[in-house]
Enzyme design. Structure first.
Site, PDB file in Angstrom:
ATOM      1  N   ASP A   1      -3.098  -6.455  -2.591  1.00  0.00           N
ATOM      2  CA  ASP A   1      -4.317  -5.651  -2.507  1.00  0.00           C
ATOM      3  C   ASP A   1      -4.026  -4.166  -2.287  1.00  0.00           C
ATOM      4  O   ASP A   1      -4.676  -3.300  -2.877  1.00  0.00           O
ATOM      5  CB  ASP A   1      -5.231  -6.174  -1.397  1.00  0.00           C
ATOM      6  CG  ASP A   1      -5.662  -7.611  -1.647  1.00  0.00           C
ATOM      7  OD1 ASP A   1      -5.610  -8.037  -2.818  1.00  0.00           O
ATOM      8  OD2 ASP A   1      -6.033  -8.303  -0.685  1.00  0.00           O
TER       9      ASP A   1
ATOM     10  N   GLU B   1     -12.905  -0.657  -8.720  1.00  0.00           N
ATOM     11  CA  GLU B   1     -12.908  -1.389  -9.960  1.00  0.00           C
ATOM     12  C   GLU B   1     -14.346  -1.668 -10.363  1.00  0.00           C
ATOM     13  O   GLU B   1     -15.148  -2.071  -9.537  1.00  0.00           O
ATOM     14  CB  GLU B   1     -12.181  -2.712  -9.777  1.00  0.00           C
ATOM     15  CG  GLU B   1     -10.808  -2.732 -10.372  1.00  0.00           C
ATOM     16  CD  GLU B   1     -10.110  -4.023 -10.029  1.00  0.00           C
ATOM     17  OE1 GLU B   1      -9.575  -4.643 -10.931  1.00  0.00           O
ATOM     18  OE2 GLU B   1     -10.127  -4.406  -8.853  1.00  0.00           O
TER      19      GLU B   1
ATOM     20  N   ASP C   1      -9.683  -1.518  -3.255  1.00  0.00           N
ATOM     21  CA  ASP C   1      -9.610  -2.807  -3.941  1.00  0.00           C
ATOM     22  C   ASP C   1     -10.578  -3.753  -3.252  1.00  0.00           C
ATOM     23  O   ASP C   1     -10.442  -4.019  -2.063  1.00  0.00           O
ATOM     24  CB  ASP C   1      -8.172  -3.354  -3.881  1.00  0.00           C
ATOM     25  CG  ASP C   1      -8.065  -4.695  -4.577  1.00  0.00           C
ATOM     26  OD1 ASP C   1      -8.201  -4.732  -5.807  1.00  0.00           O
ATOM     27  OD2 ASP C   1      -7.869  -5.709  -3.883  1.00  0.00           O
TER      28      ASP C   1
END
Ligand SMILES: [Zn+2]
Length: 401
Positions: free
Chosen positions: A330, A248, A145
């Site tokens: 997170d 991501e 993350d």
């Protein structure tokens, strides 16, 4: 070609292209370096029109001006030679290098560039695959993350902070920028300019101002190096220790539009981070999984899959309404991404027991051996409006499907 011809006709005679000593400045540079920008420009335009025709976003090449654009030029491989820790460049002569060339292979070309007061020679070498490949030290599957408080949070729970020297440097950056802008202000006042500077006006450059500009440029170069060092170490580590990494695929452009977030994002260099992950993955045979920006990695409970729709951007921890688990925002997001990576990996190698949980409803791509591939994972809005495990469904899109 027409532009190049016109340029060649006037390049030594145009009064605008004379140095302060009256000589054309292009004389100081080898003739070959004059031609390369035209080849680059031609490439940039054809790429622009190609993208336009394909209906993709594109921007036209920008105008570059001597003294404004970064200094640098290209050298074809027959125009320079390397001799251990020195290089012989046209017009420049012999220059000492910080290190000898480390790579064995065919030298394709080089480019010389300047950053603050330092000059760099970047040599392009065609290295055979067996020399470029690297051995992995581990076969873990990790979700990453990327964030603002911590540059990266791993699904193992490890939090990696951004480089610390950066904060101090950014403070100094403000100080030096302020000093330079005051010198500029003083120069304008001395020249009697009030309000806007008319385009093309040249302020007389004082030694003091030149020194101030260089001090600022040196610091900017150092900040860039600190960032680069950090992203390189992080991406190398991720590719070296993992057989699959999920990150991501953030919409960087959209996030940069948010002024409050932008500083932090530029700090970490998300775009650069993903670019490095891609090419290093090929080197280490690591599989990269990109979760698209609609995938709610922060909002799903990594334990039971319940979606926490009301999660505010500032909330660092939250409790799952479904199973009561306490989540670090997170770490939870990283675990969800790790799950995607496991799913993508399982779909590729078609291991039925592992693919069950995560790849429900997903079609497996052709199970190719080896790594270094990038799998974009698409999360579609509204396709499953229920909550729960289904949010974790992975949609794999391979290029050749
Ligand atoms: Zn839960």
């Amino acid at each position: 070609m027409a532009l190049k011809k016109a340029f060649n006709r006037i390049k030594y005679s145009d009064p605008d292209w004379l140095d302060s000593d009256g000589n054309p400045w292009l004389r100081a540079i080898h003739r070959d370096a004059h031609a390369q920008p035209f080849a680059n420009l031609a490439k940039a335009w054809s790429r622009y029109f190609e993208l336009r025709r394909a209906g993709q976003p594109a921007h036209a090449p920008r105008f570059k001006k001597k003294g404004r654009a970064p200094d640098g030029f290209y050298l074809a491989n027959d125009k320079f030679r390397l001799e251990g820790r020195s290089a012989v460049l046209p017009k420049v002569g012999r220059v000492a290098l910080r290190e000898a060339l480390r790579w064995h292979g065919k030298i394709m070309g080089a480019s010389v560039s300047r950053e603050a007061a330092h000059w760099y020679l970047a040599i392009q070498v065609d290295v055979p695959d067996y020399l470029a490949r690297r051995r992995r030290t581990g076969d873990a599957v990790t979700g990453v993350d990327l964030g603002v408080t911590n540059a990266a949070t791993l699904s193992s729970g490890e939090k990696i902070a951004g480089p610390r020297p950066l904060k101090a440097a950014l403070r100094r950056l403000r100080i030096r920028s302020r000093r330079l802008s005051r010198k500029l202000e003083a120069a304008r006042a001395a020249a009697g300019i009030i309000g806007r500077i008319v385009k093309g006006t040249r302020l007389p450059a004082s030694k003091n101002r030149t020194r101030g500009a260089l001090a600022l440029a040196r610091l900017q170069a150092r900040i860039a190096r600190v960032r680069r060092d950090f992203t390189h170490k992080l991406t190398t580590r991720l590719c070296r220790e993992n057989q699959a990494v999920a990150v991501e695929d953030l919409n960087v452009r959209g996030m940069l539009a948010n002024a409050r977030l932008s500083r932090a994002i530029i700090d970490v260099g998300f775009y650069e981070l993903r670019r490095q992950l891609r090419y290093k993955a090929a080197r280490y045979g690591t599989h990269i999984v990109l979760a698209d920006r609609w995938y709610p990695s922060s909002k799903l409970c990594s334990g039971c899959g319940t979606r926490n729709g009301g999660l505010a951007p500032g909330e660092r921890t939250w409790t799952c309404a479904g199973c009561g688990a306490q989540h670090d925002r997170d770490v939870n997001a990283a675990i969800n991404l790790q799950r995607l990576a496991t799913g993508a990996l399982a779909a590729r190698t078609a291991l039925p027991e592992a693919s069950q949980a995560v790849t429900r409803g997903a079609a497996a791509g052709p199970g190719l051996a080896g790594g270094g591939e990038v799998t974009p994972v698409r999360h579609e809005h509204g396709q499953q409006d229920g909550s729960g495990q289904e949010e974790n469904a992975v949609h794999i899109c391979t290029r050749n499907r």
